[in-house]
Design an enzyme around this catalytic site. Structure first.
Site, PDB file in Angstrom:
ATOM      1  N   GLN B 239       9.246   7.794  -7.928  1.00  0.00           N
ATOM      2  CA  GLN B 239       8.507   6.797  -7.124  1.00  0.00           C
ATOM      3  C   GLN B 239       7.965   5.460  -7.157  1.00  0.00           C
ATOM      4  O   GLN B 239       8.098   4.323  -5.929  1.00  0.00           O
ATOM      5  CB  GLN B 239       7.450   7.253  -6.078  1.00  0.00           C
ATOM      6  CG  GLN B 239       7.240   8.387  -5.176  1.00  0.00           C
ATOM      7  CD  GLN B 239       6.298   8.975  -4.108  1.00  0.00           C
ATOM      8  OE1 GLN B 239       6.089  10.827  -4.889  1.00  0.00           O
ATOM      9  NE2 GLN B 239       5.426   8.682  -3.491  1.00  0.00           N
ATOM     10  N   ARG B 386       1.253  12.226   1.225  1.00  0.00           N
ATOM     11  CA  ARG B 386       2.024  11.855   1.949  1.00  0.00           C
ATOM     12  C   ARG B 386       0.371  10.610   3.228  1.00  0.00           C
ATOM     13  O   ARG B 386      -0.018  11.355   4.095  1.00  0.00           O
ATOM     14  CB  ARG B 386       2.209  12.769   3.297  1.00  0.00           C
ATOM     15  CG  ARG B 386       3.033  11.765   4.354  1.00  0.00           C
ATOM     16  CD  ARG B 386       3.833  12.456   5.267  1.00  0.00           C
ATOM     17  NE  ARG B 386       4.550  12.328   6.035  1.00  0.00           N
ATOM     18  CZ  ARG B 386       6.253  12.214   6.739  1.00  0.00           C
ATOM     19  NH1 ARG B 386       6.561  13.648   6.142  1.00  0.00           N
ATOM     20  NH2 ARG B 386       6.900  11.628   7.174  1.00  0.00           N
ATOM     21  N   CYS B 387      -0.253  10.361   2.449  1.00  0.00           N
ATOM     22  CA  CYS B 387      -1.469   9.594   2.518  1.00  0.00           C
ATOM     23  C   CYS B 387      -1.399   8.041   1.540  1.00  0.00           C
ATOM     24  O   CYS B 387      -1.374   8.087   0.301  1.00  0.00           O
ATOM     25  CB  CYS B 387      -2.742   9.452   3.093  1.00  0.00           C
ATOM     26  SG  CYS B 387      -3.607  10.663   1.223  1.00  0.00           S
ATOM     27  N   GLU B 762       2.898   7.931   6.925  1.00  0.00           N
ATOM     28  CA  GLU B 762       1.619   8.785   6.454  1.00  0.00           C
ATOM     29  C   GLU B 762       0.356   8.797   7.496  1.00  0.00           C
ATOM     30  O   GLU B 762      -0.410   9.739   7.655  1.00  0.00           O
ATOM     31  CB  GLU B 762       1.448   8.078   5.552  1.00  0.00           C
ATOM     32  CG  GLU B 762       1.984   7.937   4.088  1.00  0.00           C
ATOM     33  CD  GLU B 762       1.806   7.049   3.144  1.00  0.00           C
ATOM     34  OE1 GLU B 762       2.366   7.823   2.079  1.00  0.00           O
ATOM     35  OE2 GLU B 762       0.603   6.425   3.134  1.00  0.00           O
TER      36      GLU B 762
END
Ligand code: FAD
Lengths: 283, 808
Positions: B239, B386-387, B762
């Site tokens: 990522q 996802r945050c 997110e």
């Protein structure tokens, strides 16, 4: 999740299958849809040097519907759902199959694999016990028949000998109302609790009832007492509670990620009540 | 009039910001033409696989590789002893700790990497793993963080001095040998005073269970060392490819210019692919040793059991209020279970990420937060699933505390939120825990949401349901889940955000081609977010060339400008800003070229959608396409040929997306089965670049929120065995379990972002988890429930109902 090495056999007939089974004994295993066996191999929980694919073996794919219903071992759960004659003669087969896994798995998973596997999570064994089905097994010594209600001994332990192949299941066209009720966490999950119920009605009373439970013991549970508790009653609350109590006496669930034992017993009771109510309403 | 239509048509033709442009990525993904790391096949490539520990805590007495080495096709078996001479048996973590690459004398969690087998094919590698003989001596296992802080069992002997004293950790003094750090923010004494003086105080302890991002594609890499030119190419599921390049250089000693890191298509990341894993290091070493490429791809169980988990926070809260419900103070203490190594992925100065956003959407004058990090015998990680960094935990905490306070006050939870929201005219708002919220309009969003679902009507229906339940007419309860979340995303300003000393700016480099098409490269990397679609839209609007003529490229460190990657909703806030700024540099040069071509002064032309026009004489213009050509074929005095620009953007602040979510759920109290009848999600992510992509992101994020709230967990037994290592038990919802989502929006642009965008990928996860959880809790409020822990799977809901006496 990489399986160990194996030899792949794809015989054209049953003699070929039996020959490999006899030659390699414990080291050989038949594969049908592979959707229970392949995961076990990939987890290296099953080490199978000789894999015998049943796909090309003739005569295992048919469904015949009359007063007696026979389903070949290689018939998939998808075929069961699609077969209209079967769906009208034994609608519980379709109702149960639709609650097995997901469409992709059902295209591959077979009746033979499901009943022969011996996994307490499989739905067909309980269903077969409810329908009082008979399994046909073929081995080096020829053919024999075993009642579904006598077939299961413990988890992954059945009456089938290593060198035998299950060729078909057979049961009388079911009578009366039916229900297959299953609680699961999500699509593709085995049952937290499931109940197969057939009820025959005579006037306002229940003439007979057959009840089997899934994934609540190390084998499917045919609860004769639960069925008997309904027979001769109007299937009122008292009778249902008696049937539930009888069933609870027969099951022996264990704790897993689906929940603790108390929850499973509670869910089993709820599921059976619902299944009886639905079967009775259809009887 | 006529002219207006033409202008609109010209704008539409660009496919710029605001249009529902179809994702350009999907053609290849839906046809199986994606190129993921496991699709990469290099000549002579070998395959790696790990021997992993079956124990959660054990000493390693011996490792014998003889039988494995004897297997035909096995090339090498690496152990810590082989890595030690290179100094690579341990590696630094993103959190300032260090982590074993291969077990150095002991193992600290089940599944830990013990030895790395390299073989000629994947199957031989797997067979060889079974032939490595490891002798373990079991040690006491500590899986509970509270126990860990009392236990005599030392997990990390390497962090205890010879005299038994505890050297400071990366974040200061440590209180116990299993303690990692204490992080404090806000005013402790003042907050405790407010709490003790308050008319009303609600207290609750909540466990945000351990879960896992579980991207569809697991982690993996292909390392290829070219011994002739000394160049290492590393393909992988990264990522943050540039950060990986720097880290690889720092730990391997290979010069950074000799390392090329490539992130090809990535099948979802959700934070799981931010960190560096032993598999990467071992593959690089194996390729250096063998001189041929080495591939390592983890399987699903390895991914779930060993690569970075998320959450695992025990949060204790006290919220103080006046009798009317005005909140006066918030106190929070977190016990954070980090597993065997502290491999959290957070900016260096924030060991608990941005947990200090836990005052949420509310004007809370006084607050205090303390976080204690703890070692246990579980897998390391602690990534932001996802945050943005620990923002899900923070939002869950405050949104549950609000509900508990509403119970304490006997007040409606929607009204309690309304009277405590930060007001529109208070922005920029300075929070008690140190953040400056850039913008917001919470009341408008909240009222819109309540109206959309007929909130009053729902409450009336719920009250009737409770009556019916008590009268024995139904066995189903109804829950109304409310959430108003405020996120903090887009890390971040270099002055306070870095990872391993690398500032968290991001970048974009644009080259306009002579025929008026372009390529833009960014320091981020899409994992499904649709960057190739949306960044081209930003550029289309900024530089007036059609989005369809702009290629977006990311992920190759040899070509892309340096950036810190994609996570924490930072791509649009940071790289998106860089893209707009680079576009503006292009435009500035184009303006000079246009003025030259139109024979007027620079100031006499202005940008108009896809062209520069002479002010007051719009019929005199040069399109961007014409300008691009001129940039390459005309000698223009005082202007260099070509049309290119680079921007490195250091954001002045974070962005603060917010939203109002409402969930209506029916719960069968007998089976614990939940049925989501309705889910309404209003998101305010500022300027909306592509409404369709936003909707897709919201659907995906809500679905992952549903998963976490209703069943997705990494559970351990007392021996530290992972109980949820396959997708049979680790809950990934299918289409069947997912409800219909209603999406909505308001638009409050970020005042400091060049295009006003805030990030949205997110938000739905951050806001969704507490919303689903609040619905479950709310269903039982009438029966005396204050709080029940997630995940709300069937048996736990049944247990809650059972404990409330609802089963008769
Ligand atoms: C994700 C997933 C979800 C599932 N969910 C469910 C579910 O909810 N309910 C359910 O009931 N099942 C479920 N299954 C199992 C699935 O239905 C299987 O297909 C079925 O259990 C086995 O059938 P198969 O043809 O795949 O058997 P295989 O995997 O090929 O074989 C299973 C075993 O039976 C033996 N065997 C197979 N055929 C014969 C035969 N003719 N004679 C003797 N032995 C034989 C094999 O040797 C093997 O030991 C699920 C599977 C998956 C992957």
């Amino acid at each position: 999740m990489i399986p160990g090495a194996f030899e792949y056999h794809r015989p054209k007939d049953m003699e070929g299958v039996l020959a490999v089974l006899q030659e390699h004994g414990d080291d050989a295993r038949v594969i049908a849809g592979g959707h229970s066996l392949i995961p076990m191999m990939k987890l290296r929980m099953a080490d199978i040097p000789h894999l015998i694919d049943l796909q090309d073996v003739q005569g295992l794919n048919s469904i015949t519907v009359g007063d007696t219903i026979t389903i070949g071992a290689m018939v998939t759960q998808h075929h069961i759902i699609e077969n209209h004659a079967l769906a009208s003669a034994a609608p519980i087969m379709r109702e149960a199959s639709l609650q097995i896994a997901d469409p992709q798995v059902r295209y591959m998973g077979t009746v033979g694999g499901n009943v022969a596997n011996g996994d307490p999570g499989n739905d067909m064994p309980g269903l077969m016990q409810c329908l009082d089905a008979t399994f046909t097994l073929v081995g080096p010594d020829g053919e024999r028949e075993v009642a579904a209600r006598d077939f299961y001994e413990a988890a992954y332990m059945t009456d089938r000998e290593d060198e035998e192949v299950l060729t078909q299941v057979r049961f009388d066209k079911p009578q009366g109302g039916f229900a297959y009720e299953k609680q699961k966490r999500k699509i593709g999950d085995y049952a937290t609790a499931a109940a197969a119920v057939q009820i025959v009605k005579d006037g306002d009373t229940c003439a007979s009832a057959s009840i089997a439970m899934t994934n609540l013991s190390d084998t499917p549970i045919y609860s004769e007492d639960a069925g008997a508790a309904l027979a001769g009653t109007t299937v009122d609350d008292t009778a249902i509670e008696a049937a539930v109590a009888a069933m609870l006496g027969d099951i022996d669930p264990t704790e897993d990620n689906r929940g603790p034992i108390e929850f499973k017993r509670h869910a089993a009771a709820v599921i059976l009540r619902r299944a009886i109510a639905r079967a009775w309403s259809r009887a | 009039m006529n002219k207006e239509i033409t202008r609109q048509e010209r704008a539409d033709a660009l496919g710029g910001m605001g249009c529902k442009r179809k994702r350009v990525e999907d053609a290849r993904f839906t046809q199986g033409k994606g190129n993921y790391v496991d699709d990469i096949k290099l000549p002579g490539m070998l395959f790696g696989d790990f021997v992993r520990s079956p124990y959660a805590h054990a000493r390693i007495k011996s490792i014998n590789t003889d039988r494995a080495m004897a297997l035909d096709g096995v090339v090498a078996v690496l152990t810590a002893d082989d890595l030690r001479p290179l100094g690579l048996h341990w590696m630094p973590t993103l959190a300032g700790d260090k982590q074993m690459v291969l077990a150095d004398g002991k193992v600290l969690f089940q599944g830990q990497e013990v030895a790395y087998v390299v073989a000629k094919d994947r199957y031989i590698a797997a067979d060889a793993v079974e032939l490595v003989d490891v002798e373990y001596e079991e040690l006491p296992v500590v899986v509970d963080p509270f126990e860990a802080l009392k236990s005599d069992t030392v997990l990390r002997e390497d962090l205890v001095a010879e005299d038994g004293s505890l050297p400071d950790g990366a974040h200061g003094p440590r209180k116990h040998h299993n303690h990692i750090f204490t992080w404090e923010v806000g005013e402790k004494d003042a907050t405790e005073q407010v709490v003790s003086d308050a008319a009303v105080v609600a207290e609750e302890t909540m466990y945000y269970h351990r879960t896992h991002p579980c991207p569809l594609e697991t982690c993996g890499c292909v390392a290829s060392m070219d011994k002739v030119n000394g160049k290492l190419t590393l393909y992988g599921t990264f990522q943050a490819p540039h950060a990986i390049r720097t880290v690889v250089s720092l730990i391997s000693g290979i010069e950074e210019h000799n390392i090329r890191v490539v992130s090809p298509d990535i099948g979802g990341g959700f934070g799981n692919k931010v960190g560096a894993y032993p598999g990467y290091v071992c593959s690089v070493v194996a390729s250096i040793v063998t001189g041929v490429p080495v591939k390592w791809i983890e399987d699903r169980m390895e991914n779930l059991m060993t690569t970075a988990f998320a959450r695992d926070y025990w949060m204790k809260g006290k919220i103080a209020a006046t009798p009317e419900g005005k909140i006066t103070g918030l106190w929070c203490h977190v016990t954070a279970d980090h597993g065997g190594f502290d491999a959290c992925a957070d900016p260096t100065k924030f060991p608990a990420g941005f947990m200090n956003i836990c005052t949420g959407s509310y004007d809370i004058p006084t607050a205090y937060l303390a976080v204690d990090g703890v070692y246990t015998n579980k897998a390391p990680g602690g990534v932001s699933y996802r945050c943005s960094f620990r923002v899900t935990e923070a939002v869950y905490f405050i949104e549950r505390m609000i509900e508990v306070l509403a119970i304490e006050l006997n007040m409606d939870a929607a009204e309690l939120r309304r009277i405590n929201f930060i007001k529109k005219d208070q922005f920029p708002y300075q929070s008690a825990l140190g953040w400056e919220y850039d913008s917001g309009d919470y009341h408008t969003a909240w009222d819109k949401a309540l109206k959309a679902v007929d909130y009053e009507g729902l409450r009336a229906e719920q009250a009737q349901r409770v009556e019916d339940f008590k009268a024995g007419k139904t066995r189903k309860l109804m829950g109304i889940g409310l959430t108003h979340f405020t996120e903090i995303v887009g890390a971040g300003p270099v002055k306070n955000c870095d990872i391993l000393g690398l500032g968290m700016f991001d970048s974009c480099e644009i080259r306009i081609h002579p025929t008026g098409s372009a390529i833009a490269r960014l320091g981020t990397i899409s994992q499904g977010q649709g960057h190739a679609t949306t960044f081209a839209q930003i550029l289309a609007t900024e530089i007036g060339l059609p989005a369809d003529n702009i290629t977006i490229e990311e992920g190759d460190t040899d070509t892309a400008p340096y950036g810190l990657g994609t996570y924490g909703s930072r791509s649009t806030p940071v790289a998106g800003a860089a893209t707009a700024m680079a576009g503006r540099k292009i435009r500035a040069k184009a303006q000079m070229i246009a003025a030259y071509l139109l024979e007027v002064h620079d100031d006499d032309v202005e940008f108009d959608v896809d062209r520069f026009v002479v002010k007051g004489a719009p019929e005199k213009f040069k399109t961007m396409k014409e300008i691009a050509f001129a940039a390459y074929n005309q000698a223009i005095p005082g202007i260099e040929p070509g049309l290119e620009a680079v921007s490195y953007y250091d954001p002045p602040n974070m962005t603060y997306p917010f939203g109002a979510y409402i969930c209506v759920m029916d719960i069968d109290v007998d089976t614990g089965v939940t049925d989501i009848r309705r889910f309404y999600a209003l998101d305010d992510c500022g300027t909306r670049i592509n409404p369709m992509i936003i909707e897709g992101q919201v659907h995906g994020g809500l679905t992952e929120a549903l998963a976490v709230a209703l069943g997705q967990e990494i559970a351990y037994d007392d021996m530290g065995n992972v109980k949820t290592g396959t997708l049979m038990d680790f809950f990934l919802p299918t289409a069947w379990e997912v409800p219909n989502y209603e999406t909505d929006h308001t638009v409050t642009p970020s005042p400091h972002h060049p295009i006003g965008a805030k990030g949205v990928g997110e938000s739905p996860h951050v806001g969704g988890v507490p919303c689903f959880s609040n619905a479950v809790n709310d269903a039982f409020r009438a029966f005396g429930l204050r709080h029940t822990h997630m995940p709300h799977d069937h048996w736990r809901i049944w247990k809650t109902a059972n404990e409330l006496g609802l089963h008769g």
